[in-house]
Design a protein around this motif. Structure first.
Motif, PDB file in Angstrom:
ATOM      1  N   PRO A   1      41.012  22.899  17.287  1.00 39.88           N
ATOM      2  CA  PRO A   1      40.579  23.713  16.335  1.00 39.88           C
ATOM      3  C   PRO A   1      39.591  24.828  16.778  1.00 39.88           C
ATOM      4  O   PRO A   1      38.690  25.118  16.417  1.00 39.88           O
ATOM      5  CB  PRO A   1      40.103  23.062  15.140  1.00 39.88           C
ATOM      6  CG  PRO A   1      39.165  21.984  15.729  1.00 39.88           C
ATOM      7  CD  PRO A   1      39.842  21.381  16.928  1.00 39.88           C
TER       8      PRO A   1
ATOM      9  N   ILE B   1      39.540  29.066  18.622  1.00 41.58           N
ATOM     10  CA  ILE B   1      40.410  30.395  18.966  1.00 41.58           C
ATOM     11  C   ILE B   1      39.561  30.985  20.132  1.00 41.58           C
ATOM     12  O   ILE B   1      38.514  31.029  19.928  1.00 41.58           O
ATOM     13  CB  ILE B   1      40.479  31.092  17.615  1.00 41.58           C
ATOM     14  CG1 ILE B   1      41.156  30.249  16.591  1.00 41.58           C
ATOM     15  CG2 ILE B   1      40.948  32.523  17.728  1.00 41.58           C
ATOM     16  CD1 ILE B   1      40.977  30.825  15.231  1.00 41.58           C
TER      17      ILE B   1
ATOM     18  N   VAL C   1      37.347  27.286  14.636  1.00 42.03           N
ATOM     19  CA  VAL C   1      38.150  27.564  13.207  1.00 42.03           C
ATOM     20  C   VAL C   1      37.292  27.288  12.182  1.00 42.03           C
ATOM     21  O   VAL C   1      36.605  26.113  12.149  1.00 42.03           O
ATOM     22  CB  VAL C   1      39.395  26.719  13.390  1.00 42.03           C
ATOM     23  CG1 VAL C   1      40.223  26.883  12.006  1.00 42.03           C
ATOM     24  CG2 VAL C   1      40.448  27.206  14.558  1.00 42.03           C
TER      25      VAL C   1
ATOM     26  N   VAL D   1      44.467  22.822  11.115  1.00 41.30           N
ATOM     27  CA  VAL D   1      45.078  23.508  11.925  1.00 41.30           C
ATOM     28  C   VAL D   1      46.423  22.820  12.332  1.00 41.30           C
ATOM     29  O   VAL D   1      46.524  22.031  12.842  1.00 41.30           O
ATOM     30  CB  VAL D   1      44.494  23.955  13.412  1.00 41.30           C
ATOM     31  CG1 VAL D   1      45.509  24.918  14.283  1.00 41.30           C
ATOM     32  CG2 VAL D   1      43.314  24.815  13.357  1.00 41.30           C
TER      33      VAL D   1
ATOM     34  N   TRP E   1      52.534  31.111  16.167  1.00 46.07           N
ATOM     35  CA  TRP E   1      51.230  30.377  15.802  1.00 46.07           C
ATOM     36  C   TRP E   1      50.185  30.461  16.626  1.00 46.07           C
ATOM     37  O   TRP E   1      48.924  30.420  16.190  1.00 46.07           O
ATOM     38  CB  TRP E   1      51.864  28.781  16.183  1.00 46.07           C
ATOM     39  CG  TRP E   1      50.787  27.635  15.897  1.00 46.07           C
ATOM     40  CD1 TRP E   1      50.708  26.862  14.666  1.00 46.07           C
ATOM     41  CD2 TRP E   1      49.949  26.884  16.828  1.00 46.07           C
ATOM     42  NE1 TRP E   1      49.712  25.994  14.996  1.00 46.07           N
ATOM     43  CE2 TRP E   1      49.337  26.099  16.219  1.00 46.07           C
ATOM     44  CE3 TRP E   1      49.851  27.154  18.144  1.00 46.07           C
ATOM     45  CZ2 TRP E   1      48.298  25.181  16.651  1.00 46.07           C
ATOM     46  CZ3 TRP E   1      48.831  26.198  18.785  1.00 46.07           C
ATOM     47  CH2 TRP E   1      47.974  25.304  18.089  1.00 46.07           C
TER      48      TRP E   1
ATOM     49  N   CYS F   1      46.797  34.728  16.553  1.00 47.74           N
ATOM     50  CA  CYS F   1      45.818  34.889  15.342  1.00 47.74           C
ATOM     51  C   CYS F   1      44.843  35.929  15.489  1.00 47.74           C
ATOM     52  O   CYS F   1      44.761  36.589  16.357  1.00 47.74           O
ATOM     53  CB  CYS F   1      45.349  33.597  15.134  1.00 47.74           C
ATOM     54  SG  CYS F   1      44.321  32.884  16.274  1.00 47.74           S
TER      55      CYS F   1
ATOM     56  N   CYS G   1      40.487  36.582  15.439  1.00 49.81           N
ATOM     57  CA  CYS G   1      39.338  36.034  15.712  1.00 49.81           C
ATOM     58  C   CYS G   1      38.417  35.846  14.425  1.00 49.81           C
ATOM     59  O   CYS G   1      38.555  36.941  13.638  1.00 49.81           O
ATOM     60  CB  CYS G   1      38.541  36.906  16.850  1.00 49.81           C
ATOM     61  SG  CYS G   1      36.838  36.249  16.895  1.00 49.81           S
TER      62      CYS G   1
ATOM     63  N   LYS H   1      43.888  34.226  20.342  1.00 47.30           N
ATOM     64  CA  LYS H   1      44.884  33.259  20.612  1.00 47.30           C
ATOM     65  C   LYS H   1      44.221  31.902  20.213  1.00 47.30           C
ATOM     66  O   LYS H   1      43.399  31.507  20.510  1.00 47.30           O
ATOM     67  CB  LYS H   1      45.447  33.357  22.103  1.00 47.30           C
ATOM     68  CG  LYS H   1      46.405  34.531  22.351  1.00 47.30           C
ATOM     69  CD  LYS H   1      46.980  34.184  23.750  1.00 47.30           C
ATOM     70  CE  LYS H   1      47.443  35.592  23.892  1.00 47.30           C
ATOM     71  NZ  LYS H   1      48.798  35.849  23.158  1.00 47.30           N
ATOM     72  N   ARG H   2      45.273  31.159  19.810  1.00 50.23           N
ATOM     73  CA  ARG H   2      44.879  29.624  19.476  1.00 50.23           C
ATOM     74  C   ARG H   2      44.929  28.961  20.515  1.00 50.23           C
ATOM     75  O   ARG H   2      45.525  29.175  21.438  1.00 50.23           O
ATOM     76  CB  ARG H   2      45.862  28.859  18.508  1.00 50.23           C
ATOM     77  CG  ARG H   2      45.765  29.432  17.031  1.00 50.23           C
ATOM     78  CD  ARG H   2      46.464  28.424  16.073  1.00 50.23           C
ATOM     79  NE  ARG H   2      46.445  29.141  14.804  1.00 50.23           N
ATOM     80  CZ  ARG H   2      45.601  29.113  13.797  1.00 50.23           C
ATOM     81  NH1 ARG H   2      44.388  28.545  14.325  1.00 50.23           N
ATOM     82  NH2 ARG H   2      45.736  29.513  12.671  1.00 50.23           N
ATOM     83  N   ASP H   3      43.731  27.953  20.728  1.00 48.87           N
ATOM     84  CA  ASP H   3      43.931  26.916  21.970  1.00 48.87           C
ATOM     85  C   ASP H   3      45.565  26.157  21.783  1.00 48.87           C
ATOM     86  O   ASP H   3      45.412  25.521  20.792  1.00 48.87           O
ATOM     87  CB  ASP H   3      42.714  25.860  21.607  1.00 48.87           C
ATOM     88  CG  ASP H   3      42.607  25.186  23.079  1.00 48.87           C
ATOM     89  OD1 ASP H   3      41.248  25.173  23.525  1.00 48.87           O
ATOM     90  OD2 ASP H   3      43.369  24.834  23.586  1.00 48.87           O
ATOM     91  N   THR H   4      46.006  26.098  22.718  1.00 48.48           N
ATOM     92  CA  THR H   4      47.224  25.317  22.625  1.00 48.48           C
ATOM     93  C   THR H   4      47.009  23.869  23.208  1.00 48.48           C
ATOM     94  O   THR H   4      48.193  23.135  23.093  1.00 48.48           O
ATOM     95  CB  THR H   4      48.250  26.027  23.572  1.00 48.48           C
ATOM     96  OG1 THR H   4      47.877  26.163  24.797  1.00 48.48           O
ATOM     97  CG2 THR H   4      48.515  27.288  22.966  1.00 48.48           C
TER      98      THR H   4
END
Ligand SMILES: [Zn+2]
Length: 1043
Positions: free
Chosen positions: A546, A548, A558, A565, A587, A590, A592, A600-603
Motif C-alpha cells: 500500500p 504510492i 496509502v 488497495v 490501476w 493515481c 499522490c 504511481k502505485r507500487d506494483t
C-alpha cells in the motif's frame, strides 16, 4: 473407491465431487438399523444385556425375536427383520456429520469465545483453549499429511471441550501464492477462480475426515476483507520505521523480461518457462527490519518451554548472534591506480568473532560490491568485471558454490605487524548487505578461509594451539602438527602473537580488543547473522503493497481509510514482461495522497509469509471491520495454546510470526503489558504467539524401486500377493523397498478419500494416530488398519452388551458413588475399577500435555479387552434375564469368562471407554453413546433424547483406585506348581493376538530373577535350561514351562 476416480486434476476433481454427491444420495437409503423397543415400561432388572441389533449382528450368533426400527439417519419409523450386515461406517459418519451440522453440537461457537472476551465478570468463566493447525495452501488436494495434522488437532479440540474448556479451533486458507499464478499462465484459469474451487474441494475433504473446525472463523488471505488488514499492518510497520526500501538482487529472466521466484529457477539456473539462463539483477525492494528485534527473538526463545528444542536451536542458529570485534584495516592507495582523486586509499572494516586470531590474518576478503573496489589498480579491473559477470549466473540452492575470488591488487596494513602486506580479494562468499561486507581471512583457524587460501596457493599460518585440556596428549601432539586444515577450536596463543603470546583465546580476545580501542582501530561488537526480511515480490497473486510513489514526495503510504488497495481482477497472464500489475495503467496511475500530483502505485505484492504471520490474530476477531482485531479479543485469546505444523516451517514462518506478534504487543495492539504477564508466568508472555509447538512428522509411503535401475515402480508393477514378499512383475525380482515421503513421482502416495471410502474415517484416523507419536515419522501401512477396525468392532460388541439406564429404570452410578463403594467391591470389580481409573489418568495426561495418542489408543485397547473379559451380574428378578443368563451360562461353559462385576460399574466403565474414544473416532463414538443412552419410548421425559457425547464431561479419576493389586502368578514346571512370583497388574504389558512377545519377555525377566528359578529353571552352572514351551494362562496368573 474405483481406480478411475484416482485422478488429480481440478477438472476431474469436480467430477469426483459429483460422484461423491451421488454416493451420499445412495447413503440416504443405506439404513442404520437399531432395536425398536417395546412401548411398555421396561423391566426393573438392574441389568440386562441389550439384544444385539442387526448393525452388529455379525458379532453375535444369537438372533433376536424383536422387531427392528429402521432409522434413516436418525429418525425411526419402519420395521424390518434383522439382516446380517457389517458395521456400516459410512452410514454412521453421514448420520453424524448431518446431526452435527444441524445441532452445532460439537463445534466451538464464535459467540462463546466472544463472550469470553467481553464478559470478564461472568461468574464461572471457562478457561480458553486455542488449538491451531498451520493453515493449508489451497492446492485442491488433501494428502495424508493433512489427515494426520487434523486428526491430532481434532482429538485435542474435542477432548478439551469435554474437559470444560472454551475451545477455539479455527481453519482458513493461505490463499495467495505462486501456484495459482502458474495455473493462470498454464491453464488460463484466473488465480481467484482456481483458488476458490480448490478451497471448496478441500473443505469437503476436511469434512470427510470428520474434522470439527469452527467455520464461523474461516478466513482466506486472498480476500480483500483480510488483506486490507495485512496492508494496515504494513503501514503500521512503516510508521514505526520498520518497513523500508533498498536495493536487492532478484532472479531475472532476460527472455521473458520478468522476475522469477527461486522455485521458478531450475537446478541448472534456467528459467522454468523460457529456459533462458537466469541472471541476477538489482531492484529497489521493500524490507521489514526484523533485525531490530533480533535480540528479543533470541532471548525469548528461552520462554518457550513447550517448543521442541530442535526448533529453538534452528531459530538460534538463524538469528546467529556472535560476539566479537570490529577492526579497521588501512589500505594505502595502490601505486598503479589511475584514479587521481583517490586520497591515500581507504579503510576496510571487518567483523570477527575470533579477535584472538588477528595475528593469523593472511588476507582480507570483500564482497564484489564493496566500495574499496572503486580504487583498485586498472590492470586488475577486467579480471574483477569478469568475475562479477560469472556470479550473475544463478546457482540453484542445492548446490552451494565453493569459495571463489580474484585478487584486487590492493594490500592492507596489519595493525600489529607493520611489515606485513595483506592482499585484498574480491570473493563470492562475502555479501554486501551482511555486516561490513568484508571479513579478515584467517586460513589457520577458519574452514572457509582455509579452503579459499589453499585455492590461492597460500601457505597456512597457525597462531592458536589447541589447549592440552581440550584433548588427550597424543591427539594434542598430532593436532599441534597441523596438516593444513583449519584448527577452529579455541586454545592457547602461540609465541608468534606479540604481546598476546601464550594467552588463552578468551584472555587474548579481550586484550586484543582493549589494545585495538586504545589505538583507535577496533572495538567490541555484537553481530547477528539474521538479515532484514525482503518482502516485496514482483508477482500478481498477493496483497498489493500500500504505497504510492510520487516524484515530489517520494514513497507515500496509502491513507488507512483508503484501504484495501484492491488487487485488480481484470488482468491477463502471459508470464512475460513483468508482473501483470505493471500493465494495468488505470490501476497504477493515481494521485499522490500528500501533494495531489500524478503518482504511481507500487506494483509489488507482499511475500505470502506476511499473510501467514498474523492470521492467528484474525481468527479471534474475523468479522472486525474497524481493525485487524480488537485488543480485548486478542488479549483474551492469545497466545495460541497448541500450534501444530510441519517442521519445514521451523524457521521462517515461526520467526516472522513471532516478529509480527511481538510488534503488535510492543506497540500496544494487544496484551496486558510486560509487568502483568511476567507476574502471571503461565504463558510465555512478551508477545510470544505460540505456547506449545507440536511439529508433526512426515507420512511416509512404502516405496518400490527397480533393483537394477533404481527407477520408482508403480503399484501395478509390483505383485503384492504376499505383502512380505513383493515381486517386480516384469522381472520376477524382489524390488528395493523403502519408506519415503509420499510423492507423486515415487508412486507411493495414498489418497485419503480412498482410505476413508474403504475403511471409514474413524478407523483411518485411529490408524494414523496409533502408528506413531505425532512428532515422529509415520510409515503408512494400509493392511494394519484392520487392527483398528477389529478394535472398534470389539467396542461395538461391548456397547451392545450394555443397556441404557432408562431402559431398565435404573440409573448409572456416578463416579463419586463408585468411588465411595470401592471398599465393598469384589476382587474383579476392584480390578475393573482400577483399570478404568488408570486409563482415564493416562488419557487425561496424554490429551492435555504429552499428546501421545498412540499410547492412548493402546490403553483404550487394553481397557476394551479387559471389559470384554468380564460379565455384568444378572439380576434374578429380570423378566428378560433368562435369555441373558443362558448366554452367561453358555459363555461359562466355554470357559470364556467367569468374572462378574456389578452392572453399575460395568455400565460406567463402558461409558467412560466410549467418552475417551470419541475424540479419536468421533462418529463411531457418537453412535456408541447414542446406543448406550437411547431411551425407551414412554420413559421419563428427562431422558427422551440422547445428547452428543461431546457435551458429556470427560471422566474423572481417583489416584487411590489406581494403586494396583498384586498379581500372584504361579509358575508351573512340567505341569507342577513350583513357586510364585508377584507383580503389579499395571506393569504387565499388553498382549493381543498379534503380539504376546512383550508380555512373555516381562514375565521371563521376572521369573528368571526369582531365587527359586535357580533350582527349577537353571542348570548347575547357573545357565538357563532350554525351554520347549512357555504358556501364559489366565491373564498371567499361571505361567507353565515345558522343559
Ligand atoms: Zn506528492
Amino acid at each position: 473407491m474405483s481406480a478411475c476416480l484416482r485422478i488429480a486434476s481440478p477438472g476431474t476433481r469436480l467430477a469426483r465431487q459429483f460422484a461423491h454427491g451421488q454416493q451420499h444420495a445412495r447413503q440416504q437409503h443405506s439404513l442404520i438399523l437399531r432395536p425398536h423397543w417395546p412401548s411398555s415400561p421396561a423391566p426393573s432388572a438392574c441389568f440386562r444385556a441389550r439384544t444385539p441389533t442387526p448393525v452388529f449382528a455379525h458379532l453375535f450368533s444369537t438372533s433376536s425375536p424383536r422387531p427392528y426400527a429402521i432409522a434413516p439417519t436418525g429418525s425411526s419409523t419402519v420395521n424390518t427383520p434383522a439382516s446380517n450386515q457389517p458395521l456400516d461406517y459410512a452410514a454412521i459418519e453421514q448420520k453424524w456429520l448431518k446431526r452435527w451440522k444441524e445441532d452445532k453440537i460439537a463445534s466451538s461457537s464464535l459467540s462463546a469465545a466472544d463472550q469470553h472476551a467481553n464478559t470478564a465478570s461472568t461468574a464461572k468463566e471457562k478457561e480458553k483453549f486455542y488449538v491451531l493447525s498451520m493453515f493449508p495452501y489451497p492446492s485442491g488436494i488433501l494428502h495424508m499429511g493433512h489427515v494426520r495434522v487434523y486428526a491430532i488437532n481434532d482429538a485435542m479440540a474435542r477432548s478439551r471441550r469435554m474437559m470444560g474448556y472454551d475451545v477455539i479451533n479455527p481453519m482458513g486458507w493461505d490463499a495467495f501464492g505462486l501456484p495459482a499464478e502458474n495455473a493462470a499462465i498454464e491453464r488460463s484459469i484466473h488465480p481467484n477462480e482456481w483458488t476458490i474451487k480448490n478451497i471448496a474441494v478441500m473443505k469437503s475433504q476436511m469434512e470427510k475426515i470428520l474434522a470439527d473446525f469452527d467455520w464461523d472463523r474461516e478466513l482466506r488471505t486472498c480476500s480483500p476483507d483480510y488483506y486490507r488488514w495485512t496492508q494496515y499492518l504494513f503501514l503500521k510497520l512503516h510508521e514505526a520505521g520498520l518497513a523500508y526500501q533498498k536495493e536487492a538482487v532478484v532472479n531475472w529472466d532476460p527472455v521473458d523480461e520478468t522476475v522469477l521466484a527461486n522455485e521458478q529457477v531450475d537446478a541448472e539456473g534456467k528459467s522454468w518457462r523460457s529456459g533462458a539462463v537466469v541472471e541476477k539483477r538489482k531492484l529497489r525492494q521493500w524490507f521489514f527490519k526484523i533485525t531490530e528485534y533480533a535480540e528479543d527473538l533470541l532471548q525469548d526463545l528461552d520462554r518457550l518451554h513447550h517448543w521442541p528444542e530442535r526448533v529453538k536451536q534452528m531459530q538460534r542458529n538463524w538469528i546467529g548472534k556472535s560476539r566479537g570485534a570490529e577492526f579497521d584495516f588501512t589500505v594505502p592507495l595502490a601505486s598503479s591506480s589511475l584514479t587521481s582523486d583517490a586520497q591515500g586509499g581507504g579503510k576496510i572494516q571487518v567483523f570477527t568473532s575470533r579477535p584472538d586470531t588477528i595475528y593469523g590474518v593472511q588476507f582480507l576478503a570483500v564482497s564484489t560490491e564493496h566500495p574499496i573496489l572503486d580504487t583498485i589498480p586498472e590492470d586488475h579491473r577486467q579480471q574483477l568485471e569478469e568475475f562479477k559477470e560469472s556470479l550473475k549466473r544463478v546457482v540453484s540452492s542445492d548446490q552451494e558454490a565453493g569459495p571463489e575470488g580474484v585478487p584486487t591488487g590492493l594490500f592492507a596494513k596489519h595493525p600489529f605487524l607493520p611489515d606485513a602486506k595483506i592482499p585484498v580479494y574480491a570473493v563470492n562468499y562475502v555479501v554486501s548487505d551482511y555486516g561490513t561486507g568484508a571479513v579478515m581471512g584467517v586460513p589457520g583457524h577458519d574452514e572457509r578461509d582455509n579452503v579459499f587460501a589453499k585455492s590461492q596457493g597460500m601457505e597456512i599460518k597457525y597462531v592458536v594451539a589447541p589447549s592440552s585440556s581440550s584433548s588427550t596428549s597424543t591427539a594434542g601432539d598430532q593436532r599441534s602438527q597441523p596438516t593444513g586444515g583449519a584448527l577452529t577450536a579455541k586454545g592457547i596463543l602461540t609465541g608468534d602473537n606479540g604481546e598476546f603470546s601464550n594467552m588463552s583465546s578468551e584472555d587474548a580476545a579481550a586484550a586484543v580488543i582493549k589494545r585495538a580501542s586504545e589505538l583507535g582501530f577496533g572495538r567490541e561488537k555484537t553481530s547477528y547473522r539474521i538479515r532484514d526480511w525482503l518482502l516485496s515480490r514482483q508477482r500478481y497473486w498477493g496483497a498489493p503493497i500500500p504505497m504510492i510513489h510520487c516524484h515530489g514526495c517520494g514513497p507515500v503510504p496509502v491513507p488507512a481509510e483508503d484501504l484495501p488497495v484492491v488487487l485488480p481482477m481484470d488482468v491477463s497472464f502471459t508470464g512475460r514482461g513483468g508482473s501483470p500489475l505493471q500493465q494495468i495503467e488505470s490501476w497504477v496511475n493515481c494521485s499522490c495522497p500528500k501533494c495531489g500530483s500524478a503518482a504511481k502505485r507500487d506494483t509489488d505484492t507482499m511475500d505470502t509469509f506476511v499473510d501467514s504471520s498474523w492470521y492467528f490474530f484474525r481468527y479471534l476477531d474475523p468479522q472486525n471491520t474497524l481493525l485487524p482485531f480488537s485488543s480485548a479479543k486478542a488479549t483474551a485469546g492469545m497466545p495460541v495454546d497448541v500450534y501444530i505444523g510441519g517442521v519445514e516451517h521451523a524457521i521462517l514462518h515461526l520467526l516472522y510470526s513471532r516478529f509480527l506478534s511481538k510488534f503488535a504487543w510492543k506497540t500496544g495492539l494487544y496484551g496486558k503489558g510486560a509487568a502483568v504477564e511476567d507476574k502471571e508466568g503461565n504463558d510465555p508472555g512478551r508477545g510470544e504467539p505460540f505456547k506449545v509447538l507440536v511439529t508433526q512428522g512426515m507420512v511416509q509411503g512404502r516405496t518400490f524401486k527397480d533393483p537394477v535401475t533404481g527407477a520408482f515402480l508403480k503399484p501395478a508393477e509390483v505383485d503384492l500377493t504376499d505383502p512380505n514378499k513383493p515381486i517386480q512383475i516384469s522381472t520376477g525380482l524382489a524390488p528395493a523397498v523403502s519408506w519415503e515421503k509420499m510423492s507423486k513421482s515415487k508412486f507411493n502416495g495414498v489418497d485419503p478419500e480412498d482410505m476413508i471410502a474403504s475403511h471409514g474415517a474413524d478407523a483411518t484416523r485411529l490408524h494414523v494416530l496409533y502408528k506413531a507419536p505425532p512428532s515422529e515419522e509415520l510409515e503408512w501401512d494400509e493392511q494394519s488398519i484392520v487392527g483398528m477396525q477389529r478394535f472398534l468392532g470389539k467396542v461395538w460388541k461391548i456397547v451392545g452388551m450394555t443397556q441404557g439406564e432408562t431402559e431398565t429404570g435404573t440409573r448409572t452410578a456416578s463416579f463419586e458413588e463408585l468411588q465411595a463403594s470401592m471398599g465393598a467391591m469384589n476382587k474383579d470389580e476392584r480390578e475393573l475399577w482400577r483399570q478404568v481409573n488408570s486409563t482415564v489418568m493416562e488419557l487425561t495426561t496424554s490429551f492435555k500435555s504429552t499428546y501421545a495418542f498412540n499410547t492412548s489408543i493402546a490403553f483404550l485397547i487394553k481397557l476394551t479387552n479387559h471389559i470384554s473379559s468380564v460379565t455384568p451380574t444378572v439380576a434374578s428378578s429380570s423378566v428378560d434375564s433368562q435369555q441373558q443368563q443362558q448366554q452367561v451360562v453358555k459363555k461359562q461353559k466355554k470357559g470364556k469368562s467367569q468374572v462378574e462385576v456389578s452392572p453399575e460399574l460395568y455400565q460406567y466403565s463402558v461409558q467412560s471407554l466410549v467418552k475417551m474414544l470419541s475424540p479419536l473416532a468421533p462418529a463411531f463414538g457418537e453412535e456408541c453413546w447414542e446406543t448406550l443412552t437411547t431411551t425407551v419410548p414412554g420413559a421419563s421425559p428427562l431422558h427422551q433424547s440422547s445428547s452428543s457425547v461431546f457435551s458429556q464431561q470427560w471422566p474423572a479419576y481417583d489416584t487411590e483406585a489406581i494403586k494396583a493389586d498384586k498379581v500372584v502368578c504361579a509358575i508351573q514346571i512340567n505341569g507342577k506348581s513350583r513357586f510364585n512370583v508377584e507383580f503389579d497388574m499395571a506393569e504387565l504389558p499388553l498382549a493381543d493376538k498379534d503380539s504376546m512377545a512383550a508380555q512373555e519377555q516381562f514375565l521371563k525377566d521376572l521369573i528368571y530373577k526369582h531365587e527359586r528359578a535357580e533350582k527349577w529353571l537353571k542348570d548347575e552352572n547357573g545357565q538357563i535350561k532350554p525351554v520347549k514351551k512357555m504358556i501364559v494362562v489366565k491373564g498371567a496368573k499361571i505361567v507353565s514351562f515345558v522343559l
